[in-house]
Motif scaffolding. Structure first.
Motif, PDB file in Angstrom:
ATOM      1  N   GLN A  82       0.840  -1.375  -0.080  1.00 12.33           N
ATOM      2  CA  GLN A  82       0.132  -0.100   0.101  1.00 12.33           C
ATOM      3  C   GLN A  82       0.870   1.357   0.062  1.00 12.33           C
ATOM      4  OE1 GLN A  82      -2.846   1.009  -0.782  1.00 12.33           O
ATOM      5  NE2 GLN A  82      -4.167   0.936   1.064  1.00 12.33           N
ATOM      6  N   VAL A  83       1.935   1.251   0.797  1.00 14.11           N
ATOM      7  CA  VAL A  83       2.791   2.398   0.787  1.00 14.11           C
ATOM      8  C   VAL A  83       3.491   2.480  -0.371  1.00 14.11           C
ATOM      9  CG1 VAL A  83       4.792   3.408   1.994  1.00 14.11           C
ATOM     10  CG2 VAL A  83       3.016   2.283   3.129  1.00 14.11           C
ATOM     11  N   TRP A  84       3.805   1.426  -0.878  1.00  9.74           N
ATOM     12  CA  TRP A  84       4.598   1.604  -2.308  1.00  9.74           C
ATOM     13  C   TRP A  84       3.939   2.202  -3.440  1.00  9.74           C
ATOM     14  CZ3 TRP A  84       9.339   0.033  -4.629  1.00  9.74           C
ATOM     15  CH2 TRP A  84       9.589   0.035  -5.856  1.00  9.74           C
ATOM     16  N   ARG A  85       2.714   1.708  -3.488  1.00  8.40           N
ATOM     17  CA  ARG A  85       1.534   2.484  -4.299  1.00  8.40           C
ATOM     18  C   ARG A  85       1.367   3.868  -4.030  1.00  8.40           C
ATOM     19  NH1 ARG A  85      -3.998   3.030  -3.578  1.00  8.40           N
ATOM     20  NH2 ARG A  85      -5.186   3.286  -5.547  1.00  8.40           N
ATOM     21  N   LEU A  86       1.204   4.204  -3.012  1.00  8.37           N
ATOM     22  CA  LEU A  86       0.910   5.551  -2.430  1.00  8.37           C
ATOM     23  C   LEU A  86       2.337   6.556  -2.776  1.00  8.37           C
ATOM     24  CD1 LEU A  86      -1.071   5.150   0.807  1.00  8.37           C
ATOM     25  CD2 LEU A  86      -1.895   5.974  -1.278  1.00  8.37           C
ATOM     26  N   ARG A  87       3.402   5.917  -2.692  1.00  6.68           N
ATOM     27  CA  ARG A  87       4.581   6.780  -2.806  1.00  6.68           C
ATOM     28  C   ARG A  87       4.878   6.859  -4.295  1.00  6.68           C
ATOM     29  NH1 ARG A  87      10.369   5.317   0.146  1.00  6.68           N
ATOM     30  NH2 ARG A  87      11.677   7.165  -0.874  1.00  6.68           N
ATOM     31  N   PHE A  88       4.812   5.755  -4.938  1.00  7.07           N
ATOM     32  CA  PHE A  88       5.147   5.867  -6.439  1.00  7.07           C
ATOM     33  C   PHE A  88       3.981   6.451  -7.253  1.00  7.07           C
ATOM     34  CE2 PHE A  88       8.451   3.679  -4.361  1.00  7.07           C
ATOM     35  CZ  PHE A  88       9.685   4.048  -4.898  1.00  7.07           C
ATOM     36  N   ASN A  89       2.940   6.673  -6.673  1.00  5.48           N
ATOM     37  CA  ASN A  89       1.733   7.310  -7.609  1.00  5.48           C
ATOM     38  C   ASN A  89       1.351   8.700  -6.817  1.00  5.48           C
ATOM     39  OD1 ASN A  89       0.939   5.303  -9.794  1.00  5.48           O
ATOM     40  ND2 ASN A  89       1.459   4.162  -7.832  1.00  5.48           N
ATOM     41  N   LEU A  92      -2.322  10.349  -6.976  1.00  2.93           N
ATOM     42  CA  LEU A  92      -3.519   9.931  -6.304  1.00  2.93           C
ATOM     43  C   LEU A  92      -3.863  10.772  -5.140  1.00  2.93           C
ATOM     44  CD1 LEU A  92      -2.581   6.001  -5.699  1.00  2.93           C
ATOM     45  CD2 LEU A  92      -4.005   7.177  -7.773  1.00  2.93           C
ATOM     46  N   LEU A  93      -5.662  10.690  -4.914  1.00  4.04           N
ATOM     47  CA  LEU A  93      -5.954  11.709  -3.867  1.00  4.04           C
ATOM     48  C   LEU A  93      -5.480  11.504  -2.772  1.00  4.04           C
ATOM     49  CD1 LEU A  93      -7.870  14.167  -3.087  1.00  4.04           C
ATOM     50  CD2 LEU A  93      -9.640  12.435  -3.550  1.00  4.04           C
ATOM     51  N   ALA A  94      -5.426  10.174  -2.414  1.00  2.61           N
ATOM     52  CA  ALA A  94      -4.993   9.694  -1.082  1.00  2.61           C
ATOM     53  C   ALA A  94      -3.487   9.873  -0.723  1.00  2.61           C
ATOM     54  CB  ALA A  94      -5.133   7.945  -0.897  1.00  2.61           C
ATOM     55  N   SER A  95      -2.658   9.906  -1.992  1.00  2.00           N
ATOM     56  CA  SER A  95      -1.359  10.350  -1.469  1.00  2.00           C
ATOM     57  C   SER A  95      -1.248  11.799  -1.256  1.00  2.00           C
ATOM     58  CB  SER A  95      -0.448   9.919  -3.148  1.00  2.00           C
ATOM     59  OG  SER A  95      -0.542   8.761  -3.155  1.00  2.00           O
ATOM     60  N   ARG A  96      -2.146  12.673  -2.018  1.00  2.00           N
ATOM     61  CA  ARG A  96      -1.883  14.045  -1.851  1.00  2.00           C
ATOM     62  C   ARG A  96      -2.362  14.492  -0.527  1.00  2.00           C
ATOM     63  NH1 ARG A  96      -4.690  16.790  -6.754  1.00  2.00           N
ATOM     64  NH2 ARG A  96      -5.971  14.745  -6.790  1.00  2.00           N
ATOM     65  N   VAL A  97      -3.459  13.768   0.029  1.00  2.00           N
ATOM     66  CA  VAL A  97      -3.993  13.859   1.260  1.00  2.00           C
ATOM     67  C   VAL A  97      -3.170  13.551   2.470  1.00  2.00           C
ATOM     68  CG1 VAL A  97      -5.762  13.393   3.007  1.00  2.00           C
ATOM     69  CG2 VAL A  97      -6.467  14.067   0.571  1.00  2.00           C
ATOM     70  N   LEU A 106       5.469   9.175   3.805  1.00  2.00           N
ATOM     71  CA  LEU A 106       5.612   8.420   2.566  1.00  2.00           C
ATOM     72  C   LEU A 106       7.132   8.725   2.264  1.00  2.00           C
ATOM     73  CD1 LEU A 106       2.334   8.933   0.722  1.00  2.00           C
ATOM     74  CD2 LEU A 106       2.896   7.368   2.286  1.00  2.00           C
ATOM     75  N   SER A 107       8.128   9.178   3.068  1.00  2.00           N
ATOM     76  CA  SER A 107       9.250   9.350   2.583  1.00  2.00           C
ATOM     77  C   SER A 107      10.182   8.073   2.944  1.00  2.00           C
ATOM     78  CB  SER A 107       9.898  10.475   3.470  1.00  2.00           C
ATOM     79  OG  SER A 107       9.883   9.897   5.016  1.00  2.00           O
ATOM     80  N   SER A 108      11.448   7.990   2.482  1.00  2.00           N
ATOM     81  CA  SER A 108      12.325   6.805   2.531  1.00  2.00           C
ATOM     82  C   SER A 108      12.559   6.489   4.137  1.00  2.00           C
ATOM     83  CB  SER A 108      13.908   6.952   2.154  1.00  2.00           C
ATOM     84  OG  SER A 108      14.224   8.505   2.622  1.00  2.00           O
ATOM     85  N   LYS A 109      12.397   7.872   5.041  1.00  2.00           N
ATOM     86  CA  LYS A 109      12.343   7.246   6.298  1.00  2.00           C
ATOM     87  C   LYS A 109      11.321   7.624   7.195  1.00  2.00           C
ATOM     88  CE  LYS A 109      17.439   7.682   6.781  1.00  2.00           C
ATOM     89  NZ  LYS A 109      18.502   8.383   7.333  1.00  2.00           N
ATOM     90  N   GLY A 120      -5.477   3.723  10.857  1.00  2.00           N
ATOM     91  CA  GLY A 120      -4.623   3.458   9.351  1.00  2.00           C
ATOM     92  C   GLY A 120      -3.492   4.055   9.067  1.00  2.00           C
ATOM     93  N   CYS A 121      -3.317   5.315   9.683  1.00  2.00           N
ATOM     94  CA  CYS A 121      -1.838   5.979   9.400  1.00  2.00           C
ATOM     95  C   CYS A 121      -0.829   5.291  10.231  1.00  2.00           C
ATOM     96  CB  CYS A 121      -2.069   7.274   9.751  1.00  2.00           C
ATOM     97  SG  CYS A 121      -2.781   8.308   8.616  1.00  2.00           S
ATOM     98  N   ARG A 122      -1.071   4.804  11.220  1.00  2.00           N
ATOM     99  CA  ARG A 122      -0.109   3.933  11.887  1.00  2.00           C
ATOM    100  C   ARG A 122       0.338   2.637  11.344  1.00  2.00           C
ATOM    101  NH1 ARG A 122      -2.470   3.825  18.121  1.00  2.00           N
ATOM    102  NH2 ARG A 122      -4.537   4.333  16.980  1.00  2.00           N
ATOM    103  N   GLY A 123      -0.696   2.299  10.540  1.00  2.00           N
ATOM    104  CA  GLY A 123      -0.461   0.969   9.847  1.00  2.00           C
ATOM    105  C   GLY A 123       0.446   1.194   8.702  1.00  2.00           C
ATOM    106  N   LEU A 124       0.221   2.354   8.097  1.00  2.00           N
ATOM    107  CA  LEU A 124       1.041   2.971   6.890  1.00  2.00           C
ATOM    108  C   LEU A 124       2.417   3.183   7.376  1.00  2.00           C
ATOM    109  CD1 LEU A 124      -1.406   5.065   4.765  1.00  2.00           C
ATOM    110  CD2 LEU A 124      -0.769   2.823   4.394  1.00  2.00           C
TER     111      LEU A 124
END
Length: 565
Positions: A82-89, A92-97, A106-109, A120-124
């Motif tokens: 899920q994080v890979w999808r949000l980070r490299f897309n 996406l609205l979810a990524s921008r929010v 969604l950074s490298s660290k 949900g954010c703790r899971g991400l």
């Protein structure tokens, strides 16, 4: 069947939850316990009796386990996806929010600065941490990559020589490149790093033009994220592989044998001592007579039941008289068992393998019928039952052979491919070019060679060889192809047929999908091929490229440094 139900039915029912939320460890452990109990249960009224550690069930099948999903590791792998999808897309609205609310999520660290983040954010966040363990840098300009803090050299830890002062150590990978050409600074790298590290760095490919650095998934060959590879990496952190005694390559071959699935489970239980024999049940506190029901002279345990019992020995002797003789009996039972399977499988003596497993299965079924149902038996009944099951296995194999391995409408990969031009007759070209590479795993030095052949007489009319550095044997093959193509272009050749003994090379050049470590070399090859009017490639035998093979070996040994004729 139970494995299919567990992995593809039971776990699939709550995949969505695992994909979105970080499930607490206590719940994951409880689910693992329920799945383990389901595996060992014989019927709905039984609680099941676990015969081996649950970690062995979660171990990959290629390492001797059963591959049952480890829920905690599978949960993290899905969150990492899920994080890979949000980070490299990022569009996406979810990524921008999420980026607006949690800038570092969604950074490298990954990091959450909010005092009360959502579940949900703790899971991400957990998924991002799992993802960061598998990310590596592909070096372009090198300006974004730290030499010591980032992972950019595959399978090795980058360290400077102890004699290099701290103030003289460069910080970024860009400092290791020649600024005018962008290639590795050979003398500087050999000065700063130990020989083992310097050789690997110099073997990394460099792009032809200026390209920014980017990250990729290091556990997959093409650099794209796969949940399967992420799960394998995560489960290895929770399960120790040191308890595996049988070679992993043996298990991989074993699971692919054309025998009945229940026989594979029988062999797995035999080799892991997971059979509920009478002595095991007695040790677990179950009131049962531990005496062997066949000979009534010894305790019933796996080795005795399948080999050392006098009654069983007579059955094996009867089997040996009607089929191939069994291998000699070594001291260890597991060695005896695996050697029989290996011997018959390597010679593809499927009938003998069917009879061997049919006998083991008949012995176990008869033992259960006698012990729990008081069935009367005789040696001939067991032999007939073994024959019946071996015939059943043979019919199942014949049915599988009738089903094509390749779907209808598709064909196997051809040994001849058209890279440019029309699909004309193979030998309608100006020149044949055979090429080959040689690679030294110890110091990553390589040799690349190519020979131009007359298409009519196959006489060598030119060629060359040169020393180079490569990250793999396949890299050296591709470099040989690239150098040969450039030489052919300089000679004014417009129509060319390439000959190689490596089937991977035509696939990689044709479809441009390959190892992430070779993408720039392949792209440069495709760019050079575009300058020819026609170019074909064909997979041939090693003997057909003997001249190039000899020259490549000489270049690798530094007998030839840069040679053309």
């Amino acid at each position: 069947m139970k494995l299919v139900i567990i992995n593809y039915v039971l776990i699939a029912t709550f995949n969505h939850v695992l994909f979105v939320f970080k499930v607490p460890a206590t719940i994951c452990d409880r689910i693992d316990s329920l799945l383990s109990r389901f595996w060992w249960k014989s019927n709905k009224d039984s609680r099941g009796l676990s015969m081996v550690s649950s970690s062995l069930l979660h171990l990959p099948k290629g390492l001797g386990g059963l591959g049952i999903r480890h829920i905690h590791s599978f949960n993290l792998a899905l969150l990492a996806k899920q994080v890979w999808r949000l980070r490299f897309n990022p569009q996406l609205l979810a990524s921008r929010v999420l980026k607006a609310k949690y800038p570092a999520l969604l950074s490298s660290k990954p990091l959450i600065s909010s005092p009360r983040p959502s579940w949900g954010c703790r899971g991400l966040l957990e998924g991002g941490r799992a993802l960061s363990q598998g990310l590596a840098w592909k070096i372009g300009s090198g300006t974004q990559v730290s030499i010591l803090q980032d992972y950019w050299v595959p399978n090795i830890k980058v360290e400077f020589k102890d004699c290099i002062p701290v103030e003289d150590r460069p910080l970024m990978v860009s400092d290791l490149l020649l600024h005018d050409t962008g290639i590795w600074n050979l003398s500087l790298i050999r000065q700063l790093f130990p020989v083992s590290v310097a050789s690997v760095i110099l073997g990394l490919e460099r792009p032809k033009q200026h390209i920014d650095d980017f990250v990729y998934w290091k556990y997959n060959r093409d650099g794209a994220f796969l949940t399967k590879s992420a799960y394998a990496a995560l489960v290895s952190q929770h399960i120790s592989f040191r308890s595996v005694t049988t070679d992993s390559s043996w298990w991989k071959r074993f699971w692919g044998l054309p025998i009945l699935p229940k026989w594979k489970m029988l062999a797995w239980k035999v080799l892991h001592n997971a059979f509920p024999t009478a002595d095991v049940l007695a040790l677990r506190g179950i009131p049962i007579d531990a005496t062997c029901i066949f000979c009534h002279g010894s305790s019933e345990y796996v080795v005795h039941l399948f080999r050392e019992c006098p009654f069983t020995s007579r059955l094996w002797n009867s089997l040996a008289s009607t089929s191939s003789p069994l291998p000699e009996v070594p001291f260890l039972f597991s060695d005896w068992f695996t050697s029989i399977i290996t011997s018959y499988a390597s010679s593809k003596h499927w009938l003998a393998l069917d009879r061997f497993f049919g006998m083991c299965w008949a012995i176990w079924i008869t033992r259960n019928n006698v012990r729990f149902r008081s069935v009367v038996f005789s040696p001939q009944c067991i032999l007939d039952l073994a024959l019946e099951w071996s015939v059943r296995s043979g019919k199942a194999r014949e049915m599988a052979a009738c089903c094509p391995g390749i779907p209808p409408g598709f064909s196997s990969y051809p040994t001849w491919q058209v890279l440019r031009g029309e699909a004309s007759v193979l030998w309608e070209c100006d020149v044949l070019m055979c090429f080959d590479g040689a690679w030294d795993r110890g110091n990553y030095s390589a040799g690349a060679a190519w020979c131009f052949l007359d298409p009519v007489s196959s006489r060598c009319i030119g060629g060359g060889a040169r020393v180079c550095m490569a990250s793999s044997a396949l890299h050296s093959e591709l470099l040989a192809c690239l150098f040969g193509l450039k030489h052919a272009r300089q000679q004014g050749i417009v129509s060319l047929c390439l000959l190689t003994d490596c089937l991977s090379v035509p696939k990689m050049i044709q479809f441009a999908t390959s190892d992430i470590s070779l993408i720039w070399t392949i792209q440069e090859i495709r760019d050079v091929i575009s300058s020819f009017s026609s170019c074909h490639i064909r997979k041939v035998s090693r003997s057909s490229i003997g001249e190039a093979h000899s020259l490549a070996g000489a270049a690798r040994r530094r007998i030839l440094l840069c040679f053309s004729f």
